[in-house]
Write an enzyme that holds these catalytic residues in place. Structure first.
Site, PDB file in Angstrom:
ATOM      1  N   GLN A 174      -4.919  -1.669   9.347  1.00  0.00           N
ATOM      2  CA  GLN A 174      -4.760  -3.000   8.756  1.00  0.00           C
ATOM      3  C   GLN A 174      -5.341  -4.067   9.692  1.00  0.00           C
ATOM      4  O   GLN A 174      -5.054  -4.074  10.886  1.00  0.00           O
ATOM      5  CB  GLN A 174      -3.269  -3.271   8.470  1.00  0.00           C
ATOM      6  CG  GLN A 174      -2.995  -4.551   7.721  1.00  0.00           C
ATOM      7  CD  GLN A 174      -3.543  -4.565   6.293  1.00  0.00           C
ATOM      8  OE1 GLN A 174      -3.675  -3.538   5.648  1.00  0.00           O
ATOM      9  NE2 GLN A 174      -3.865  -5.736   5.792  1.00  0.00           N
TER      10      GLN A 174
ATOM     11  N   LYS B 219       0.845  -1.206   0.000  1.00  0.00           N
ATOM     12  CA  LYS B 219       0.000   0.000   0.000  1.00  0.00           C
ATOM     13  C   LYS B 219       0.875   1.248   0.000  1.00  0.00           C
ATOM     14  O   LYS B 219       0.597   2.214  -0.715  1.00  0.00           O
ATOM     15  CB  LYS B 219      -0.953  -0.028   1.207  1.00  0.00           C
ATOM     16  CG  LYS B 219      -2.054  -1.078   1.047  1.00  0.00           C
ATOM     17  CD  LYS B 219      -2.877  -1.320   2.301  1.00  0.00           C
ATOM     18  CE  LYS B 219      -3.765  -2.546   2.087  1.00  0.00           C
ATOM     19  NZ  LYS B 219      -4.603  -2.892   3.235  1.00  0.00           N
TER      20      LYS B 219
ATOM     21  N   ASP C 159     -11.342   2.150   3.455  1.00  0.00           N
ATOM     22  CA  ASP C 159     -11.606   0.707   3.331  1.00  0.00           C
ATOM     23  C   ASP C 159     -13.101   0.422   3.149  1.00  0.00           C
ATOM     24  O   ASP C 159     -13.486  -0.693   2.788  1.00  0.00           O
ATOM     25  CB  ASP C 159     -11.151  -0.026   4.598  1.00  0.00           C
ATOM     26  CG  ASP C 159      -9.742  -0.599   4.489  1.00  0.00           C
ATOM     27  OD1 ASP C 159      -9.369  -1.024   3.387  1.00  0.00           O
ATOM     28  OD2 ASP C 159      -9.043  -0.634   5.516  1.00  0.00           O
TER      29      ASP C 159
HETATM   30  N1  GUN Z   1      -6.787  -7.177   5.900  1.00  0.00           N
HETATM   31  C1  GUN Z   1      -7.029  -7.956   4.811  1.00  0.00           C
HETATM   32  N2  GUN Z   1      -7.567  -7.207   3.828  1.00  0.00           N
HETATM   33  C2  GUN Z   1      -7.660  -5.949   4.296  1.00  0.00           C
HETATM   34  C3  GUN Z   1      -8.121  -4.717   3.725  1.00  0.00           C
HETATM   35  O1  GUN Z   1      -8.580  -4.630   2.594  1.00  0.00           O
HETATM   36  N3  GUN Z   1      -8.033  -3.631   4.531  1.00  0.00           N
HETATM   37  C4  GUN Z   1      -7.549  -3.689   5.795  1.00  0.00           C
HETATM   38  N4  GUN Z   1      -7.520  -2.559   6.518  1.00  0.00           N
HETATM   39  N5  GUN Z   1      -7.115  -4.808   6.350  1.00  0.00           N
HETATM   40  C5  GUN Z   1      -7.167  -5.925   5.595  1.00  0.00           C
END
Ligand code: GUN
Length: 277
Positions: free
Chosen positions: A95, A51, A118
């Protein structure tokens, strides 16, 4: 069989975002994403690293908060509140999964819906369900982009989704419905899973079991989207779909890696820009 190239399509989207970020910069507006990682789960560290790389590529400023595993919930909530209040932060991403002593729901509910890139906050989910303007969930929205940019017709098609998670299955159903598909959601208690899958024009697989879906689940010519990602012994990656077998019957299919995965991050970048007012 047509290969749906997520790497290529995600590259196009990131380039579009990059252009938008440049335009915003010319107007004196900087785009900033705050990324919070608690603990040192290896998979989460890789995702967060990817990211941050995508932010660098698109020109989005990223602020990274890497907190120790024993961080208290209070401390995490205080950080989220602080970021909520900062005008120079457009997006906040915590996350998941979080360590067991922290309540995920409380953390998600604390993120301002205006910065919820998200699309996990109940208010964001509600807006998406009733078709209001707002952030779209990254993986499902990425799948819609994959289909549209690969010229897959969605209107009137039977879309079968395997998996009912809050992150993929449920929001995926809502977005496909918005695109005028007829939608069926399957899960571990579904009877006659194979027969239901065989009736799909578009089959979206998010089960979390390596290579579970083989060609006996797929109608000739169907479009197959594989959301799973697993590392096999010997380090090779695979999805929830047995690619080598299913590619013989599918009309189009996403590979793993290089299918859905890179789209999630591209759509996250898109959300960061759309959050700038
Ligand atoms: N953990 C697995 N996929 C994601 C996601 O798309 N966003 C976040 N914040 N955590 C994750």
């Amino acid at each position: 069989m047509k290969l749906i190239d997520g790497k290529m399509i995600s590259g196009m989207i990131k380039d579009e975002v990059k252009e938008q970020v440049e335009k915003l910069k010319q107007q004196g507006k900087e785009v900033t994403l705050a990324v919070i990682l608690v603990g040192n789960d290896p998979a989460s560290s890789v995702y967060v690293g990817n990211k941050k790389k995508a932010c660098e590529y698109t020109g989005i400023r990223s602020e990274s908060y890497e907190l120790p595993e024993d961080t208290t919930q209070e401390k995490l909530l205080a950080l989220v509140e602080e970021l909520n209040g900062r005008d120079d932060v457009n997006g906040i991403l915590v996350q998941l999964p979080l360590p067991a002593h922290i309540d995920e729901k409380t953390v998600i509910d604390t993120i301002s819906p205006d910065k919820d890139v998200d699309c996990f906050h109940p208010q964001s989910v509600g807006r998406m369900c009733i078709g209001e303007k707002g952030f779209l969930p990254c993986t499902p929205a990425g799948i819609i982009e994959l289909l549209k940019r690969s010229d897959v017709e969605i209107t009137g098609k039977h879309c079968v989704i395997i998996g009912r998670s809050n992150i993929v299955g449920k929001p995926m159903a809502m977005l496909m419905l918005r695109e005028n598909a007829t939608v069926t959601i399957c899960h571990s208690k579904t009877k006659d899973l194979k027969e239901v899958c065989k009736s799909a024009d578009i089959l979206i697989v998010a089960i979390g079991k390596p290579k579970m879906i083989d060609s006996s689940y797929v109608k000739e010519g169907a479009v197959v989207i594989d959301v799973g990602i697993h590392r096999l012994e010997g380090k090779k990656l695979c999805g929830d779909v047995d690619f080598e077998d299913v590619k013989e019957v599918a009309g189009a299919i996403t590979p793993v890696p290089g299918g859905v995965g890179p789209m999630t991050i591209a759509m996250l970048m898109k959300n960061c820009v759309s959050g700038v007012r």
